[in-house]
Each structure stands twice: as structure tokens, then as C-alpha cells.
Design a protein around this motif. Structure first.
Motif, short mmCIF file in Angstrom:
data_model
loop_
_atom_site.label_atom_id
_atom_site.label_comp_id
_atom_site.label_asym_id
_atom_site.label_seq_id
_atom_site.Cartn_x
_atom_site.Cartn_y
_atom_site.Cartn_z
N HIS A 7 3.26 34.95 -20.32
CA HIS A 7 3.42 33.80 -21.24
C HIS A 7 2.72 32.55 -20.74
O HIS A 7 3.01 31.46 -21.18
N ILE A 8 1.78 32.73 -19.81
CA ILE A 8 1.17 31.55 -19.17
C ILE A 8 0.56 30.61 -20.21
O ILE A 8 0.65 29.39 -20.10
N GLU A 9 0.01 31.18 -21.30
CA GLU A 9 -0.67 30.29 -22.24
C GLU A 9 0.33 29.34 -22.89
O GLU A 9 0.01 28.19 -23.22
N ASN A 10 1.58 29.76 -23.02
CA ASN A 10 2.57 28.85 -23.66
C ASN A 10 2.69 27.55 -22.86
O ASN A 10 2.75 26.46 -23.38
N LEU A 62 -1.02 25.66 -23.02
CA LEU A 62 -1.34 25.15 -24.36
C LEU A 62 -0.33 24.08 -24.75
O LEU A 62 -0.67 23.05 -25.32
N GLY A 63 0.91 24.32 -24.37
CA GLY A 63 1.95 23.34 -24.70
C GLY A 63 1.65 21.99 -24.08
O GLY A 63 1.98 20.93 -24.62
N GLU A 64 0.98 22.01 -22.92
CA GLU A 64 0.76 20.73 -22.21
C GLU A 64 -0.54 20.07 -22.64
O GLU A 64 -0.65 18.84 -22.70
N ILE A 65 -1.60 20.90 -22.87
CA ILE A 65 -2.90 20.22 -23.06
C ILE A 65 -3.17 19.88 -24.52
O ILE A 65 -4.07 19.14 -24.83
N ASN A 66 -2.37 20.41 -25.43
CA ASN A 66 -2.63 20.05 -26.84
C ASN A 66 -2.01 18.71 -27.21
O ASN A 66 -1.03 18.34 -26.60
#
Ligand SMILES: Cc1ncc(COP(=O)(O)O)c(/C=C/C(=O)C(=O)O)c1O
Length: 351
Positions: A341-344, A347-351
Motif C-alpha cells: 500500500h506504499i502508494e497510498n 500519493l496521499g502526501e504529495i497530492n
């Protein structure tokens, strides 16, 4: 002038050395600050054992060898120990280190073990260790003293000034963390010699920085005393400068007064904050005692003691790796994740 590092200035180092014990110390980076117009960091963590002590040790151990000594000794808060052990090993000398038990940063104790020194631990402060090793130096005369009252140490350390002047000419202010008080004098001596030789036109103001809990020199300057009131129980997280009775206090006060400088003290919190800022704003990893230079610099600017737009150099005396425990105490961003789930997270931080 030929070569790089401390022995580039061989002609300015007294004594003749048939054998030089060197690990290519000196020639350290002078890193421009991102935050100030012409402030530079002299990063002594880039020396072979990770602190400025290597500059003095190459000269002092070479002198011990040329004098025929086979056994050397030093009391230390850690960096002198690490450096003395490395140079003694390189010279094939037996070395005794006297350390304050439980008060030496992990990296420095590890180095002292790595380089094969005999470690004698005492309960008490560095000053107790210093008193103990003096018995070997004075009463027995059987070992060569490697502490910074040894003038050869200071002859090596003065090359910090030589390198700075070669690279950027004369600074207006030099900010130095102060413990046993040899280094601030050595750097002042280097600049004074350069001025006498006409290489620079003026000696920079020497600004000493101490931790509030171990600040005999800063207090003496603040109160206009000629002789400091020693700290019986020095205390600071910057264990490298946790010294209450600096052996070189007379020299340091002379350097500060004749350069129209001063000495100030900073809190442990200011030291920790400065260590973080050095790393997280400037990308420079220095141990707490070195970060005291930045803490003191900011305080000196705030109090109008130093002008931040002048040409100022902060001496960062030791590498961050010397004190891993100090780094591990800092606020960290460490998240245990489910690898699928690393992308969560990202992505949650950089968007
Ligand atoms: C990182 C660091 N920053 C500043 C100092 C202060 O220099 P001095 O005022 O010349 O003593 C030290 C000193 C360490 C020892 O005194 C020792 O290792 O026994 C140091 O390790």
C-alpha cells in the motif's frame, strides 16, 4: 606551498620531523550557507576520524615519535580519544585513554575501541579524567601528553585559519564551540600569524560558544572576570564540550580579548534546534557540540554582537555520526507500512 591539508603549511609548524605520522587530515570543505549572504561552515567532520582533532594529532604524534616516546595518553570527552587512538595506531605507539564513564558519545567510544586503545574509565566529569592523566604526565613522566595544553596540538589546529584565509581571505567573525578551549586559541593564532606575515590585513573577531551548563569562559567574559569560575559539575547534552575546568582558559580569553571578540552560552534546546537546522536546511550533519556554533551565531545576531551580512565562518568541529543517540532523539518521520500500500502514503502526501 605544496600538497593539501595540515602539512601544506609545514614551514609554519615549528619543529623538524624526520617522520610524519599523517592520515591526510585537513583540507576540509568550506561550505557556503544557504540562509546567510556570506556565512560559511568550515566542516571539520570531513577529517579522517571525523573531527578537527586530527589536525593537532598529526603534529603531536609526529612530535612524540621524533622524541622517541613509545607510550602516549590523553583524557578526553571523546574526539581527542578517537583521534589520538588512530594516530597512535598509525605510529605504532601504545595509547592510554582516560574517559568519563558513561559520558562519551557512542561513535567516539566505538572508534577508541576500533583503533585499539587501552580505555581507562573514571566516574566523574572530563575534568576528573584530566586530573587523573596529569599524574601520568607530571608525576611519572612516562607517557607523552596528547591533550591540548600540548603546544603541537595547537600548531596543527591553527591550519584551520590558514585554509580559510587561502580560500576566502579574512573573515570578520569566526564562531567556535569552546570546551577545553584550545581550538579557539589555535585558530586565533593562525590568523594572527597570517596578519603578521601580511597575508591578511586584520584578525577576525573570535566568538566562543559554550553550553549554558558548562560555560566557564562565557561567564568570565560576561562578568568581565580575568579568571573563570570553574563549573564543578558541568552538564550538557553536547558531551564533547561538557568541560568545567578548561586547561586552555588563559589562552582562550587572550584570543577573545585581543580579537575584540566575545564568548556566549546557549541552551541545550538551542543546540538541538541548531543541529536539526544544519541538517534539514543546510544538508550538513554535525554533532551537538558543533551545532552550538550555529546556536551561538543566531544568538549573537539577535543580540547585535555579530552582523549576519558580514563575512562570517562557523567552525563545525565534529561529524554527526559521532553521536548517534543525539540523532535518534530528534523528531523523526518513520511509518511502518504495508508494502503493497506504499502508494497510498506517498500519493496521499504529495497530492
Ligand atoms: C566536536 C567538538 N567540538 C568542540 C570541542 C571544543 O574544542 P576545545 O575548546 O579545543 O576543547 C571539542 C572538544 C573535545 C575535547 O576536548 C575532547 O575530545 O577531549 C569537540 O570534540
Amino acid at each position: 606551498l605544496k600538497g593539501r591539508g595540515v602539512w601544506r603549511y609545514k614551514d609554519a609548524i615549528p619543529g623538524n620531523y624526520s617522520k610524519i605520522v599523517s592520515i591526510n587530515e585537513g583540507n576540509t570543505p568550506l561550505i557556503p550557507s544557504r540562509n546567510y549572504k556570506q556565512t560559511f561552515y568550515k566542516f571539520e567532520g570531513a577529517n579522517p576520524t571525523g573531527s578537527f582533532k586530527d589536525r593537532g594529532m598529526t603534529v603531536a604524534v609526529s612530535s612524540a615519535v621524533n622524541t622517541g616516546y613509545k607510550v602516549v595518553a590523553a583524557a578526553s570527552t571523546g574526539n581527542t580519544a578517537a583521534s589520538a587512538a588512530a594516530y597512535a595506531s598509525r605510529a605504532g605507539l601504545r595509547i592510554y585513554l582516560v574517559l568519563p564513564k558513561g559520558k562519551v558519545a557512542l561513535g567516539k567510544l566505538a572508534q577508541s575501541i576500533l583503533y585499539g586503545a587501552t580505555i581507562l574509565e573514571v566516574n566523574g566529569s572530563f575534568d576528573v579524567a584530566m586530573t587523573s592523566v596529569m599524574r601520568l604526565y607530571k608525576d611519572l613522566g612516562i607517557v607523552y601528553p596528547l591533550n591540548s595544553f600540548n603546544p603541537w596540538r595547537l600548531e596543527g589546529q591553527k591550519t584551520i585559519a590558514y585554509e580559510i584565509a587561502e580560500e576566502i581571505g579574512e573573515p570578520d567573525n569566526v564562531i567556535v564551540p569552546v570546551g577545553n578551549a584550545g581550538n579557539i586559541y589555535a585558530i586565533w593564532k593562525g590568523f594572527t600569524e597570517l596578519q603578521e606575515a601580511g597575508v591578511i590585513s586584520k584578525v577576525p573577531r573570535m566568538i566562543g560558544v559554550q553550553a549554558e551548563g558548562a560555560a566557564p569562559i562565557a561567564k568570565a567574559i560576561e562578568k568581565g572576570l580575568n579568571e573563570p569560575e570553574f563549573f564543578e559539575n558541568p552538564e550538557t547534552i553536547a558531551t564533547a564540550i561538557r568541560i568545567g575546568k578548561p586547561v586552555n582558559w588563559k589562552k582562550a580569553i587572550k584570543a577573545i580579548k585581543s580579537s575584540k571578540g566575545t564568548a556566549i552560552s546557549v541552551s541545550d534546546q538551542e543546540i538541538i534546534d541548531a543541529q536539526k537546522r544544519l541538517a534539514r536546511e543546510e544538508g550538513i550533519g554535525a554533532e551537538p557540540a558543533s551545532a552550538a556554533a550555529l546556536a551561538g551565531y543566531d544568538k549573537a545576531i539577535k543580540e547585535g554582537i555579530v552582523d549576519k551580512d558580514q563575512k562570517n565562518v562557523l567552525i563545525l568541529t565534529g561529524h554527526a555520526l559521532k553521536d548517534p543517540d543525539a540523532m535518534l532523539r530528534l523528531d523523526a518521520r518513520r511509518i511502518l507500512i504495508n508494502p503493497e500500500h506504499i502508494e497510498n502514503i506517498v500519493l496521499g502526501e504529495i497530492n
